[in-house]
Design a protein around this motif. Structure first.
Motif, short mmCIF file in Angstrom:
data_model
loop_
_atom_site.label_atom_id
_atom_site.label_comp_id
_atom_site.label_asym_id
_atom_site.label_seq_id
_atom_site.Cartn_x
_atom_site.Cartn_y
_atom_site.Cartn_z
N MET A 40 11.45 36.62 40.87
CA MET A 40 11.64 37.31 41.87
C MET A 40 10.40 38.51 41.93
O MET A 40 10.44 39.52 42.52
CB MET A 40 12.89 38.08 41.50
N ARG B 52 13.91 32.64 35.82
CA ARG B 52 14.83 33.23 37.19
C ARG B 52 14.32 34.49 37.41
O ARG B 52 14.08 34.88 38.45
CB ARG B 52 16.11 32.81 36.94
N ALA B 53 14.45 35.35 36.54
CA ALA B 53 14.21 36.82 36.63
C ALA B 53 12.67 37.16 37.20
O ALA B 53 12.63 37.76 38.21
CB ALA B 53 14.53 37.52 35.38
N ARG C 98 15.95 48.00 44.15
CA ARG C 98 16.57 47.32 42.98
C ARG C 98 15.43 46.13 42.97
O ARG C 98 15.33 45.55 41.97
CB ARG C 98 17.95 46.87 43.34
N GLY C 99 14.96 45.97 43.97
CA GLY C 99 14.04 44.68 44.12
C GLY C 99 12.83 44.58 43.00
O GLY C 99 12.26 43.55 42.70
N MET D 184 16.45 41.54 35.39
CA MET D 184 17.23 41.74 34.03
C MET D 184 17.60 40.31 33.57
O MET D 184 17.89 39.26 34.19
CB MET D 184 18.71 42.52 34.74
N GLU E 248 16.69 30.05 43.93
CA GLU E 248 17.63 30.45 44.91
C GLU E 248 17.37 31.82 45.38
O GLU E 248 17.59 31.94 46.65
CB GLU E 248 18.93 30.47 43.88
N ALA E 249 17.13 32.85 44.43
CA ALA E 249 17.07 34.15 45.18
C ALA E 249 15.59 34.22 45.85
O ALA E 249 15.69 34.93 46.86
CB ALA E 249 17.02 35.34 43.83
N THR F 186 16.48 32.83 49.33
CA THR F 186 17.53 33.41 50.14
C THR F 186 17.39 34.79 50.01
O THR F 186 17.66 35.62 51.30
CB THR F 186 19.18 33.12 49.59
N VAL F 187 16.79 35.61 49.15
CA VAL F 187 16.59 36.95 49.22
C VAL F 187 15.31 37.45 49.77
O VAL F 187 14.93 38.11 50.62
CB VAL F 187 16.84 37.77 47.84
#
Lengths: 259, 242
Positions: A168, A164-165, A91-92, A96, A115-116, A119-120
Motif C-alpha cells: 500500500m 502486504r502492508a 490513514r492511507g 501496520m 487485495e487492497a 480494491t482500495v
C-alpha cells in the motif's frame, strides 16, 4: 517543512471506563525515524500503535500525520472529530503489521498482497501483481506466492503480512510485537526483513517490541512506557547503557534476567 | 457423514421409489404424488431463496444499518421468529384480504415460509459474521479498506463457510414446513397423500412413497450444501492438511 514531524501525538489520552491507558501522551516522530516502544505489559505501548492506526478511538488530544490532523479535521478554523472519509484519506499513509499476522486465510500470499492495492487504490491487477511479486521476493517468499496462509510457517506468514502492508506504499509502518507469536527460531527471519526495509525504504517506523537487542541495534530512539506515560526516552545506547530512571532500570534488569 | 454416503442414500431412495412404482398397488399413486412433490419443491426452493435474501439483509441491517433500518430488521426478525409459520400463512392468506390485499395461495406460501425461515437465517448470518476474528477487521482497516469493501472481500467470504451448515438445517426445516401450505388450499405432497389415503385407505404404499420423496428432497439439499461447503473452504481446508 522538513522539520515537521511525520507523526505527532498531541496530549493524547485513552481511557477504558475508569482505567486510564494513556495519559496525555506527547510524542513526535520525525520522517524516516525508527522508534522502538518498550515497557511492561499494560503500560499502553500497543495502544499507541492502535490509536495511530485508528483501531482505537482517542478520548483526548489530537494525532497529527505529516502536519495534518488524523483524528480530527478542520472546520471553520476549528478542529472537530474527523469523519470516515477524512480518516481514510490520512490513514492511507500508515501501514501496520500485527502480532497475530492477521493474513486473510481465504486468499493466497499473492492475493493477500494485491487485495487492497486493487480494491482500495484502484490499481490495475497486473500492476499490483508485479509490485506484490517484487515485495514477496524482497521478503524471500517468491516460491510461496500461491500458498495459503495456513500452509506457511508463522515466520513466513509474518513476512507476507509485511509485504502486504508495504504494497500500500505507506509512509509510516507500525509493528506491533510482530515476533511475539513466533517460535524462537523464526524470530530472526522476520527481524532480518524489518532491518532490510529499514535500510531500503525511506520509511518512518514505530515498533512495539520485546526484542531488546533488536531495539538497541535498529532504532534511532527508544521510548520506555510505564503506566500510560513515556517514562524515559532517548538514543538506544543511552537508554540501554545508562538509564536515568529507576523504573527503566528495573524493567531492563527484569528483561535481561529473563532473556 | 461423507458425500459418497449421502449420494448412495439418495440413489438407494430413488431406486426404491423406482422399483416400487412397478408394483400395481404403488404405481397408482406415483403420478399424483409426484405432482405434489413438484409443488413442494417449488415452494421449498423459492422460499429458501427468499429466506437467504431476507436473512442476509436483516443481518446486515441489524449489524451495520442506521437506527431506523436496525429497528425495522429487529421487528421483522422478532415477529417472524416469534410466531408460528402456520399463523403467518393464515395471516397473509385470510387476514390480509380483509385489508384489501389479496394474494394467491402460491405466492403466500413462498412469502410466509421464506420470511419465517429468513428470520431465523438472519441470526445465522449475524452469528457467522461475528465469528470472523476481530483481527480480520483490524487488518482490513490497516489496509484502509472501506466498510463495504471489508464486508464483501474479507468478512463475508469467511463468514460464508460458517453459515453453510446451519443454512442447510434451515432449508430442510423449510422443506418440511411446506406441509402446512395445504391449509391454504395448495395441493402439495403431504396434502395429496392425505387425500389419497382418505379415499383409498392404502396407507402403507402412500406413506412409504411420501416418506421416500421427502427423503430424496432433503438428501438433495444436504448434498448440495456439502458440496458448497467443500468448495467454499477449499483454500482453508487445503492449508489445514499441510
Amino acid at each position: 517543512m522538513t522539520d515537521q514531524p511525520m507523526v505527532r501525538f498531541d496530549n493524547v489520552s485513552k481511557r477504558y471506563g475508569p482505567l486510564t491507558v494513556l495519559d496525555g501522551l506527547n510524542l513526535d516522530i520525525m520522517r524516516g525515524e525508527k522508534v522502538s516502544v518498550i515497557g511492561p505489559s499494560g503500560s499502553g505501548k500497543t495502544t499507541v500503535l492502535r490509536m495511530l492506526m485508528t483501531l482505537e478511538k482517542i478520548n483526548d488530544g489530537v494525532i497529527w500525520v505529516e502536519g495534518e490532523p488524523l483524528t480530527h479535521m478542520e472546520r471553520n478554523g476549528k478542529l472537530v472529530p474527523a469523519d470516515l472519509a477524512h480518516v481514510r484519506r490520512v490513514r492511507g499513509k500508515i501501514g501496520m503489521v500485527f502480532q497475530s499476522f492477521n493474513l486473510f486465510p481465504h486468499m493466497t500470499a499473492m492475493q493477500n498482497c494485491i487485495e487492497a492495492p486493487v480494491t482500495v487504490l484502484g490499481m490495475k491487477r497486473a500492476e499490483a501483481e508485479a509490485r506484490a511479486a517484487e515485495l514477496l521476493g524482497m521478503v524471500g517468499l517468491s516460491q510461496k506466492k500461491d500458498h495459503y496462509p495456513s500452509q506457511l510457517s508463522g515466520g513466513q506468514q509474518q513476512r507476507v503480512a509485511i509485504a502486504r502492508a508495504l504494497a500500500m506504499r505507506p509512509k509510516i509502518m507500525l509493528f506491533d510485537e510482530v515476533t511475539s507469536a513466533l517460535d524462537p527460531e523464526l524470530v530472526g527471519e522476520v527481524l532480518q526483513v524489518i532491518r532490510q526495509i529499514g535500510r531500503e525504504h525511506d520509511l518512518t517506523m514505530l515498533m512495539v517490541t520485546h526484542q531488546m537487542g533488536f531495539a538497541r541495534e535498529f532504532s534511532d530512539r527508544v521510548c520506555f512506557f510505564y503506566q500510560g506515560k513515556i517514562c524515559e526516552q532517548g538514543p538506544p545506547a543511552e537508554l540501554f547503557g545508562a538509564p536515568k530512571n529507576e523504573r527503566t532500570r528495573q524493567f531492563l534488569n527484569a528483561v535481561l534476567e529473563a532473556g | 457423514m461423507g458425500i459418497p454416503t449421502l449420494v448412495a442414500m439418495l440413489v438407494a431412495a430413488l431406486a426404491v421409489i423406482g422399483v416400487l412404482s412397478f408394483r400395481e398397488e404403488y404405481s397408482l399413486f406415483v403420478p399424483g404424488l409426484l405432482q405434489g412433490a413438484v409443488l413442494t419443491l417449488q415452494i421449498a426452493v423459492l422460499g429458501s431463496l427468499l429466506a437467504v435474501v431476507m436473512g442476509v439483509l436483516a443481518a446486515l441491517a441489524r449489524l451495520y444499518g442506521p437506527a431506523p433500518l436496525r429497528w425495522l430488521a429487529t421487528v421483522y426478525v422478532e415477529i417472524f421468529r416469534g410466531t408460528s409459520a402456520l399463523v403467518q400463512l393464515f395471516w397473509l392468506f385470510f387476514v390480509l384480504p380483509q385489508f384489501g390485499v389479496t394474494l394467491d395461495a402460491f405466492p403466500v406460501a413462498v412469502l410466509a415460509l421464506g420470511l419465517n425461515v429468513g428470520a431465523y437465517g438472519s441470526e445465522v448470518v449475524r452469528g457467522a459474521i461475528q465469528s470472523v476474528p476481530r483481527g480480520q477487521w483490524e487488518a482490513s482497516t490497516a489496509l484502509n479498506m472501506s466498510r463495504p469493501q471489508m464486508l464483501r472481500r474479507i468478512i463475508l467470504p469467511q463468514a460464508f463457510i460458517a453459515m453453510i451448515p446451519p443454512w442447510g438445517n434451515l432449508f430442510i426445516e423449510l422443506l418440511k414446513s411446506t406441509a402446512l401450505v395445504s391449509l391454504i388450499t395448495l395441493s402439495d405432497l403431504a396434502f395429496r397423500a392425505q387425500q389419497m389415503n382418505q379415499t383409498t385407505l392404502k396407507t402403507v404404499p402412500i406413506f412409504t412413497l411420501v416418506l421416500l420423496m421427502y427423503l430424496v428432497m432433503s438428501l438433495a439439499i444436504t448434498i448440495v450444501m456439502r458440496l458448497l461447503e467443500r468448495r467454499a473452504s477449499l483454500g482453508l481446508a487445503r492449508g489445514r492438511a499441510a
